[in-house]
Design an enzyme around this catalytic site. Sequence first.
Site, PDB file in Angstrom:
ATOM      1  N   LYS A 166      -5.817 -15.498   4.381  1.00 60.83           N
ATOM      2  CA  LYS A 166      -5.492 -14.189   3.820  1.00 60.83           C
ATOM      3  C   LYS A 166      -5.441 -14.277   2.300  1.00 60.83           C
ATOM      4  CE  LYS A 166      -2.005 -10.702   3.118  1.00 60.83           C
ATOM      5  NZ  LYS A 166      -2.237 -10.852   1.639  1.00 60.83           N
ATOM      6  N   GLU A 370       8.894 -18.107 -15.648  1.00 60.44           N
ATOM      7  CA  GLU A 370       7.452 -18.306 -15.693  1.00 60.44           C
ATOM      8  C   GLU A 370       6.783 -16.993 -16.081  1.00 60.44           C
ATOM      9  OE1 GLU A 370       3.960 -20.197 -12.850  1.00 60.44           O
ATOM     10  OE2 GLU A 370       5.601 -19.110 -11.910  1.00 60.44           O
TER      11      GLU A 370
END
Length: 468
Positions: A166, A370
């Site tokens: 996926k 991040e």
Amino acid sequence: MSTGRPRQASPGTVGERFAVLDPATGEAFEEAPDLQPDELDAVVGRAHEAWLNWRTDRSARATVLLAAADATEAAGAELAALLTREQGKPLSESYAEVARTAARLRYFAELDPRPRPITDGRPVRSEIRWRPLGPVAAIVPWNFPLQLASAKLAPALAAGNTVVLKPSPFTPLATRLLGSVISTALPEDVLTVVTGQEPLGARLASHPGIRHVTFTGSVPTGRAVAAGAAASLGRVTLELGGNDAAILLEDVDVERIADRLFWAAFRNCGQVCMAVKRVYAPARLYSDVVEALAQRAKTTVVGSGLDPGTQLGPVNNIPQLARVERYTAQALADGARAAAGGHRLDRPGYFHAPTILADVPPHSPVVTDEQFGPVLPVLPYRSLDEAVEAANDTGFGLGGSVWGTDLDRAEVVADRLECGTAWINHHAELSLAQPFAGIKESGVGVAGGPWGLYANLRPFVVHRPEEV
């Protein structure tokens, strides 16, 4: 082992599709099937049926994977163009991603898990053999759709598992094409690509017919994947990003390393889990480092990845662009200075100026979290112990690097970093043969090299007496 027609899971009705946007324009250019959660049972069921035969012949699998690598290379131009269109990266980087995908298929085709004898002094001949797990769910993000797909599917298939792959709904098209290309060499239902929006990923990760979930993405989603897989006691491999620090030593030659350091942070528009996301420079060299990086940011050509002159493409999607803008604005509000960039570009698409931030407070989110975009904070340090402590003061632990002229000293410092991989005078370069794993919140399990193959196998022990 015979091959069959390629399979892509299709939507149940004609209307179940979703738009795919070009990040260089912000406009839809194609649609992808939106597989509904209730259709997933049939996909996983077919993967299980295909596994019963696929697991039986290691030599045939190797031959098939080599053919799949050849097919990937033959479709390189089409794959690269489509990847750039939906992901945004320069076309040269898309070609490199396709090449890496083919190389990984070849690498794992050649790996063969050998039986291992057990010698323990008993009059019994014991041997460890290796068996595949069953259907594997591979859930891939949007930053390196093909490369990360191959990092998951190649070892899983080589080990004798089948794969339900996926991709991210932001980048489904090139992965669907790769699935079609590879499947021309595979038996039917050994690899199935499913595309769709949530809750498809959550349903796949928690499906009772899936025996191993390998996922790359954010920490919160990784936690949800692990929780979902726990319901059926499925194995999980999670790569959950990083906040990699680069420590520059006092003897570093700033001009010599500036290009490498800059692109270690800004390749793929900074959308790399193991990119340099923080730079720590000695106070004596701090201004030189900031200026060298800022000069490169100001002269980098930003544009559509399809333009041959482009060095840096757009951010891939609106949510990620908003995150980059939010972290940059917060840093500036905290007192940081934009030595270069600091803003979104005023043009169609999701473009953000390559940004170098100086004088950033250590507590600013662009340092502690991040950012995953074209923004790099540079921080000064006064002692090496201070720099190492700051580099390690994070919940992440994927990679890190040390830059200097004295390689022995640099290696001593690198050994102090709390991460899975440490580089000296370069960053984010991986061999197909090495393990790739993080610590702390950067992940669970190991990918890459023989470790990646064995992550898709389970030991099976046979005890045989020496005499009847």
